[in-house]
Design a protein around this motif. Structure first.
Motif, PDB file in Angstrom:
ATOM      1  N   UNK A 189       5.616  -2.882   7.509  1.00 30.68           N
ATOM      2  CA  UNK A 189       5.908  -4.169   7.164  1.00 30.68           C
ATOM      3  C   UNK A 189       5.187  -5.066   6.283  1.00 30.68           C
ATOM      4  N   UNK A 190       4.324  -4.503   5.965  1.00 31.41           N
ATOM      5  CA  UNK A 190       3.254  -5.210   4.841  1.00 31.41           C
ATOM      6  C   UNK A 190       3.872  -4.727   3.147  1.00 31.41           C
ATOM      7  N   UNK A 191       4.246  -3.336   3.567  1.00 27.24           N
ATOM      8  CA  UNK A 191       4.487  -1.927   2.082  1.00 27.24           C
ATOM      9  C   UNK A 191       5.707  -2.935   1.990  1.00 27.24           C
ATOM     10  N   UNK A 211      -5.401  -6.451   0.509  1.00 27.62           N
ATOM     11  CA  UNK A 211      -3.973  -7.236   0.191  1.00 27.62           C
ATOM     12  C   UNK A 211      -4.085  -8.678   0.450  1.00 27.62           C
ATOM     13  N   UNK A 212      -3.207  -9.794  -1.102  1.00 26.54           N
ATOM     14  CA  UNK A 212      -3.750 -10.502  -0.632  1.00 26.54           C
ATOM     15  C   UNK A 212      -2.189 -11.630  -0.867  1.00 26.54           C
ATOM     16  N   UNK A 213      -1.233 -12.514  -0.638  1.00 27.14           N
ATOM     17  CA  UNK A 213      -0.817 -13.062  -2.423  1.00 27.14           C
ATOM     18  C   UNK A 213      -1.032 -13.415  -3.022  1.00 27.14           C
ATOM     19  N   UNK A 214      -0.762 -13.482  -4.005  1.00 27.38           N
ATOM     20  CA  UNK A 214      -0.959 -14.603  -5.579  1.00 27.38           C
ATOM     21  C   UNK A 214      -1.284 -15.870  -5.087  1.00 27.38           C
ATOM     22  N   UNK A 215      -0.655 -16.663  -4.461  1.00 31.18           N
ATOM     23  CA  UNK A 215      -0.710 -17.883  -4.559  1.00 31.18           C
ATOM     24  C   UNK A 215      -1.530 -18.124  -2.587  1.00 31.18           C
ATOM     25  N   UNK A 216      -1.508 -17.290  -1.637  1.00 32.33           N
ATOM     26  CA  UNK A 216      -2.058 -17.514  -0.641  1.00 32.33           C
ATOM     27  C   UNK A 216      -3.637 -17.877  -0.581  1.00 32.33           C
ATOM     28  N   UNK A 217      -3.903 -18.591   0.970  1.00 35.91           N
ATOM     29  CA  UNK A 217      -4.878 -19.493   0.706  1.00 35.91           C
ATOM     30  C   UNK A 217      -5.505 -19.640   2.165  1.00 35.91           C
ATOM     31  N   UNK A 234      -1.685  -9.409  -5.020  1.00 30.69           N
ATOM     32  CA  UNK A 234      -2.706  -7.880  -5.797  1.00 30.69           C
ATOM     33  C   UNK A 234      -3.811  -7.302  -4.555  1.00 30.69           C
ATOM     34  N   UNK A 235      -4.407  -6.074  -4.885  1.00 34.01           N
ATOM     35  CA  UNK A 235      -5.411  -5.413  -4.344  1.00 34.01           C
ATOM     36  C   UNK A 235      -6.593  -5.182  -3.942  1.00 34.01           C
ATOM     37  N   UNK A 236      -8.032  -5.353  -3.161  1.00 30.82           N
ATOM     38  CA  UNK A 236      -8.995  -5.310  -3.339  1.00 30.82           C
ATOM     39  C   UNK A 236      -9.323  -3.945  -2.843  1.00 30.82           C
ATOM     40  N   UNK A 237     -10.494  -3.588  -2.961  1.00 28.62           N
ATOM     41  CA  UNK A 237     -11.552  -2.834  -1.971  1.00 28.62           C
ATOM     42  C   UNK A 237     -11.946  -3.422  -1.075  1.00 28.62           C
ATOM     43  N   UNK A 238     -11.954  -3.024   0.299  1.00 31.77           N
ATOM     44  CA  UNK A 238     -12.701  -3.633   1.959  1.00 31.77           C
ATOM     45  C   UNK A 238     -14.417  -3.840   1.646  1.00 31.77           C
ATOM     46  N   UNK A 239     -14.241  -5.359   1.209  1.00 27.17           N
ATOM     47  CA  UNK A 239     -15.921  -4.679   0.841  1.00 27.17           C
ATOM     48  C   UNK A 239     -17.248  -5.219   1.758  1.00 27.17           C
ATOM     49  N   UNK A 249      -4.498 -16.575   5.050  1.00 28.47           N
ATOM     50  CA  UNK A 249      -2.818 -16.249   5.573  1.00 28.47           C
ATOM     51  C   UNK A 249      -1.878 -15.484   4.664  1.00 28.47           C
ATOM     52  N   UNK A 250      -0.837 -15.018   5.074  1.00 28.73           N
ATOM     53  CA  UNK A 250      -0.133 -13.817   3.859  1.00 28.73           C
ATOM     54  C   UNK A 250      -1.164 -12.926   3.430  1.00 28.73           C
ATOM     55  N   UNK A 251      -2.340 -11.873   4.144  1.00 27.71           N
ATOM     56  CA  UNK A 251      -2.984 -10.684   3.785  1.00 27.71           C
ATOM     57  C   UNK A 251      -2.836  -9.773   4.681  1.00 27.71           C
ATOM     58  N   UNK A 252      -3.755  -8.985   3.665  1.00 25.73           N
ATOM     59  CA  UNK A 252      -3.441  -7.865   4.953  1.00 25.73           C
ATOM     60  C   UNK A 252      -4.757  -7.209   4.620  1.00 25.73           C
TER      61      UNK A 252
END
Length: 471
Positions: free
Chosen positions: A388-390, A364-370, A401-406, A373-376
């Motif tokens: 906590x992220x939930x 899971x990532x922040x839309x404006x993150x880079x 946004x979220x993506x599969x763990x590649x 940081x700010x990801x799970x």
């Protein structure tokens, strides 16, 4: 998560063709010698001053990015497919940018939700109706790629604002040529050191059209405390242009000028390495000390070109990312050559429900993150971290946004006294002006921690030289 594809050995079979000469060379090397070469590489990087800053880390304000001495090797055939897909993508991204700041056909067609663009923090309404030279908004683009199998590269994200890292690509190559000339003699590797020349040609090609002399180009930096300052000074030096800060620039008589020892000199193309917000305190953030008052009016009148254009960041917004395949087809009439990673926008109620039910499996990532940081990374997180992220997602679903763990591909990496696989990504650098210029290679980032999928230097990642072989 399934087994990762290995760049050297595939899924455990024979050594792949691009790596055969490397494996033959590696078979006669001594580990002590390779360890010494790693130490020598560090000395070379320290001498060149190639460091980066970690914001908020007072104990280590300046660091070397760890460098792995084993190259990432890509065949000429693989690169040819990447070239086609990347060129298609950057042309579509620029067509999208032109459209949303003009007729907005794609919004009226319902391909991209209007509110996702108009209400986006990266959208700059001041750019509506502005016509940059050659209709190019994003001239310098970094396309982050990941590999999942023999035949599939996927685009992880697009960087259309102020992408960094190209200086490491060039310095990595120079270091490898110094350390291992014998390895280069066994492989026909395409050059990357011509990037500054290609960048300069691109910048000159987008200068205002009404000039009666060669365009003057300058690079605008926030200053020595910026994390990428080495790159700013490196590129300015390589191109033979002025490296300037806001105090070096002034708007007089409707033109942007820079202060020099020979007096004021007109600036026709400004390669900016500061964010939109800080460009002009009269238009954007009034508290900005990094920009130039009046700059945007000069730009809007066509008397200076800003590279990349203000507002270009909307094309690399992570919420927009999931629509890029449809965007490509809308503007090119063809399906994308390079696919996206499956993405769930948490702003959509059904997607949000799915993400919340699968957090331990997803990234899971922040839309404006880079910067990592700010990801799970669900499979690598504790239940406390997931809970906590939930709560963060529920508080502001549109921010995620979220993506599969590649299963990111791995490449051989020197780890202590052993050769170990580590996960990789790749950032090729693309230049868009009078034509598309793609440097054969890019910045390979490597997750040096065993099992880690986070390749960012700020999160413990390193870099490799990227070799594209002649066909």
């Amino acid at each position: 998560m399934r087994t990762a594809f290995d760049e050297m050995n595939g899924f455990g079979g024979e050594v792949r063709a691009p790596y055969r000469a490397f494996v033959e060379w590696l078979g006669v090397q001594h580990m002590n010698t390779l360890s010494q070469k790693t130490a020598e590489a560090e000395i070379l990087f320290r001498r060149s001053g190639i460091t980066f800053a970690v914001y908020g880390d007072e104990a280590a304000a300046e660091r070397l990015i760890p460098f792995d001495i084993f190259p990432r090797i890509i065949s000429g055939e693989e690169w040819r497919k990447l070239e086609l897909g990347i060129e298609q993508r950057v042309r579509a991204l620029n067509a999208f940018l032109y459209d949303i700041y003009h007729r907005q056909d794609i919004l009226r067609a319902g391909i991209v939700p209007e509110e996702l663009v108009i209400q986006n923090a990266a959208f700059q309404p001041e750019m509506i109706g502005v016509d940059p030279p050659r209709s190019v908004y994003s001239h310098i683009i970094g396309i982050d790629l990941v590999r999942t199998n023999e035949d599939e590269f996927l685009v992880l994200e697009d960087n259309t604002r102020t992408p960094s890292g190209v200086s490491y690509m060039i310095e990595n190559r120079e270091t490898m040529m110094h350390l291992f000339p014998d390895l280069f003699s066994r492989n026909r590797v395409r050059p990357v050191e011509n990037y500054p020349d290609a960048l300069m040609k691109t910048l000159e090609s987008v200068a205002p059209s009404n000039l009666d002399a060669e365009p003057n180009v300058a690079l605008l930096t926030p200053g020595i405390f910026n994390s990428a300052y080495f790159e700013h000074s490196f590129l300015a030096d390589q191109m033979g242009i002025e490296l300037v800060e806001s105090s070096d620039l002034i708007v007089i008589d409707g033109l942007l000028r820079m202060k020099t020892t020979e007096g004021l000199k007109r600036v026709d193309v400004l390669y900016r390495r500061i964010d939109d917000t800080f460009l002009d305190p009269l238009v954007f953030d009034p508290s900005s000390l990094l920009g130039v008052p009046g700059l945007f009016d000069v730009y809007r009148s066509g008397r200076v070109t800003i590279v990349n254009a203000p507002g270009a960041g909307i094309a690399d917004d992570k919420a927009i990312y999931s629509y890029i395949p449809a965007i490509i087809e809308f503007y090119t009439g063809k399906p994308p050559i390079l696919g996206n990673v499956e993405t769930y926008n948490c702003r959509d109620p059904e997607s949000l429900k799915y993400v919340l039910s699968r957090l331990p499996e997803l990234v899971v990532k922040e839309v404006h993150g880079s910067g990592g940081y700010g990801m799970l990374v669900g499979p690598r997180s504790t239940m406390e971290e997931i809970d906590a992220f939930r709560a963060k997602i529920l508080a502001n679903p549109c921010n995620y946004i979220a993506q599969p763990t590649l299963a990111l591909s791995t490449g051989p990496t020197l780890s202590g006294s052993a050769v170990s696989p580590r996960h990789l990504d790749l950032r090729p650098f693309v230049l868009v002006g009078d034509r598309v210029r793609l440097i054969p290679g890019g910045l390979t980032r490597v997750a040096l921690k065993k099992g880690s999928l986070v390749v960012n230097s700020s999160q413990g990642g390193g870099t490799k030289d990227t070799w594209v072989l002649q066909e």
